[in-house]
Each structure stands twice: as structure tokens, then as C-alpha cells.
Design a protein around this motif. Structure first.
Motif, PDB file in Angstrom:
ATOM      1  N   ALA A 141       0.828  -1.211   0.000  1.00 33.57           N
ATOM      2  CA  ALA A 141       0.000   0.000   0.000  1.00 33.57           C
ATOM      3  C   ALA A 141       0.858   1.255   0.000  1.00 33.57           C
ATOM      4  O   ALA A 141       0.572   2.213  -0.733  1.00 33.57           O
ATOM      5  N   GLU A 142       1.903   1.254   0.793  1.00 31.53           N
ATOM      6  CA  GLU A 142       2.771   2.434   0.842  1.00 31.53           C
ATOM      7  C   GLU A 142       3.457   2.658  -0.501  1.00 31.53           C
ATOM      8  O   GLU A 142       3.601   3.793  -0.952  1.00 31.53           O
ATOM      9  N   GLY A 143       3.858   1.585  -1.165  1.00 28.70           N
ATOM     10  CA  GLY A 143       4.464   1.710  -2.482  1.00 28.70           C
ATOM     11  C   GLY A 143       3.502   2.295  -3.503  1.00 28.70           C
ATOM     12  O   GLY A 143       3.872   3.151  -4.309  1.00 28.70           O
ATOM     13  N   VAL A 144       2.257   1.830  -3.468  1.00 28.83           N
ATOM     14  CA  VAL A 144       1.250   2.350  -4.393  1.00 28.83           C
ATOM     15  C   VAL A 144       0.975   3.820  -4.094  1.00 28.83           C
ATOM     16  O   VAL A 144       0.934   4.655  -5.000  1.00 28.83           O
ATOM     17  N   ARG A 145       0.805   4.141  -2.817  1.00 32.73           N
ATOM     18  CA  ARG A 145       0.539   5.538  -2.448  1.00 32.73           C
ATOM     19  C   ARG A 145       1.706   6.446  -2.836  1.00 32.73           C
ATOM     20  O   ARG A 145       1.503   7.571  -3.298  1.00 32.73           O
ATOM     21  N   ALA A 146       2.925   5.980  -2.661  1.00 33.50           N
ATOM     22  CA  ALA A 146       4.098   6.774  -3.043  1.00 33.50           C
ATOM     23  C   ALA A 146       4.130   6.984  -4.557  1.00 33.50           C
ATOM     24  O   ALA A 146       4.446   8.084  -5.029  1.00 33.50           O
ATOM     25  N   ALA A 147       3.782   5.954  -5.321  1.00 36.12           N
ATOM     26  CA  ALA A 147       3.758   6.087  -6.776  1.00 36.12           C
ATOM     27  C   ALA A 147       2.672   7.071  -7.212  1.00 36.12           C
ATOM     28  O   ALA A 147       2.875   7.848  -8.160  1.00 36.12           O
ATOM     29  N   ILE A 148       1.547   7.052  -6.536  1.00 37.05           N
ATOM     30  CA  ILE A 148       0.479   8.012  -6.830  1.00 37.05           C
ATOM     31  C   ILE A 148       0.988   9.433  -6.577  1.00 37.05           C
ATOM     32  O   ILE A 148       0.809  10.330  -7.411  1.00 37.05           O
ATOM     33  N   ARG A 149       1.650   9.645  -5.436  1.00 36.37           N
ATOM     34  CA  ARG A 149       2.181  10.983  -5.120  1.00 36.37           C
ATOM     35  C   ARG A 149       3.218  11.427  -6.154  1.00 36.37           C
ATOM     36  O   ARG A 149       3.214  12.591  -6.580  1.00 36.37           O
ATOM     37  N   ARG A 150       4.091  10.520  -6.574  1.00 31.00           N
ATOM     38  CA  ARG A 150       5.109  10.875  -7.582  1.00 31.00           C
ATOM     39  C   ARG A 150       4.456  11.293  -8.899  1.00 31.00           C
ATOM     40  O   ARG A 150       4.860  12.275  -9.523  1.00 31.00           O
ATOM     41  N   LEU A 151       3.437  10.540  -9.321  1.00 38.88           N
ATOM     42  CA  LEU A 151       2.772  10.882 -10.571  1.00 38.88           C
ATOM     43  C   LEU A 151       2.010  12.201 -10.437  1.00 38.88           C
ATOM     44  O   LEU A 151       2.013  13.019 -11.367  1.00 38.88           O
ATOM     45  N   GLU A 152       1.403  12.437  -9.295  1.00 40.77           N
ATOM     46  CA  GLU A 152       0.730  13.717  -9.065  1.00 40.77           C
ATOM     47  C   GLU A 152       1.721  14.876  -9.188  1.00 40.77           C
ATOM     48  O   GLU A 152       1.418  15.884  -9.835  1.00 40.77           O
ATOM     49  N   LEU A 153       2.885  14.716  -8.594  1.00 38.00           N
ATOM     50  CA  LEU A 153       3.904  15.767  -8.662  1.00 38.00           C
ATOM     51  C   LEU A 153       4.359  16.008 -10.103  1.00 38.00           C
ATOM     52  O   LEU A 153       4.531  17.154 -10.523  1.00 38.00           O
TER      53      LEU A 153
END
Length: 164
Positions: A141-153
Motif C-alpha cells: 500500500a505504501e508503495g502504491v501511495r508513493a507512486a500516486i504521489r510521484r505521478l501527481e507531482l
């Protein structure tokens, strides 16, 4: 009278998908892609949605062309949406399929960004973020959430047209 404990019957198709995924993760992308295609031919467009979702999700990652990757990710999402509670209950790994929704939408968002389509990218990114709320608090879950944040940025910094 002793109660008989039922063992989950291994799903041979899921096992074969997993074996191909292991090849892909080990760096043999071409062989993995060939195995995925053979499995897809066996499963068919109207086959078990659990098998189609899982296979298409992995097959997308084995593509070189972003348009091809998008097509496979869309197949995975379509199959996931066809899954019903009865089918999910039949398979020991099925709860993991529902946990794929954040990843499915994240992959679609990334596909659209690579294709320079910011609108659909933002839509799927929003869906990924919403679906991620249902994930457990673990490494996946943390990996997915981090990837979401990176793509948002990345979308905020340069938009879809600037994606490499």
C-alpha cells in the motif's frame, strides 16, 4: 465424525501467470511476453475475469509501446469490473484482485501521461487515490501511495505533454 477440511485447489492458470511474471521480474521480458500471449490465447476475451484481469495487468507491464500498454491495462480494468462476489469467494487469491484497483488506475494514469493525455491521466489518478484508501497499511500500500504521489507531482510540474 471428523470434519473434512477443504483445501484450496491450486489454480493452474494463476500459477502459470505467476511463473511468467517471475520471468519478467527476473529480466526475461521477451519470454514472459510470449508466455502471457499463449495464456491469453487459451483464456480468450470471454474467459474467467479473474484470469483475464491478472494476466492483462502483468502483460501491460511487458509492453514496449505505451499505446499497447494502455490497451492491456484497459483490458485488466474491464475484467476486474466483471468479477462478482461469487467468483472472488472461489479463489484464495481473490482479495488481492480488489487490492489491484489502485494499481490498475495508477497504471492507466501513467499510460495516459506517456501518451500526452492529461485529462484521462488525472481522472485515473483520482480514482487510484480513492481506491488506495481501502488498502491495508503495509509495504504494498505504501508503495502504491508513493507512486500516486510521484505521478501527481509530475503532472503538477509539467503536465502530460512533458512526460518522457
Amino acid at each position: 465424525m471428523a470434519e473434512r477440511q477443504e483445501q484450496a485447489v491450486p489454480d493452474a492458470v494463476m500459477t502459470r501467470i505467476g511463473q511468467a511474471a517471475m520471468l519478467h521480474h527476473a529480466g526475461d521480458r521477451e519470454e514472459a511476453r510470449h508466455r502471457y500471449l499463449r495464456l491469453w490465447a487459451e483464456i480468450g476475451e470471454d474467459g474467467d475475469p479473474l484470469h483475464r484481469c491478472t494476466l492483462a495487468h502483468y502483460m501491460a507491464d511487458a509492453q514496449d509501446d505505451p499505446a499497447d500498454e494502455l490497451a492491456w491495462d484497459l483490458r485488466a480494468l474491464t475484467a476486474a469490473e466483471e468479477l462478482n462476489h461469487e467468483r472472488l469467494a472461489e479463489h484464495a487469491d481473490a482479495p488481492a484482485v480488489r487490492a489491484l484497483y489502485p494499481s490498475l488506475h495508477l497504471n492507466l494514469a501513467a499510460d495516459y501521461v506517456r501518451l500526452g493525455r492529461g485529462g484521462p491521466a488525472r481522472t485515473h489518478l483520482r480514482l487510484a487515490r480513492g481506491a488506495a484508501e481501502a488498502l491495508a497499511d503495509d509495504g504494498y500500500a505504501e508503495g502504491v501511495r508513493a507512486a500516486i504521489r510521484r505521478l501527481e507531482l509530475r503532472l503538477e510540474e509539467g503536465g502530460a505533454a512533458q512526460w518522457p
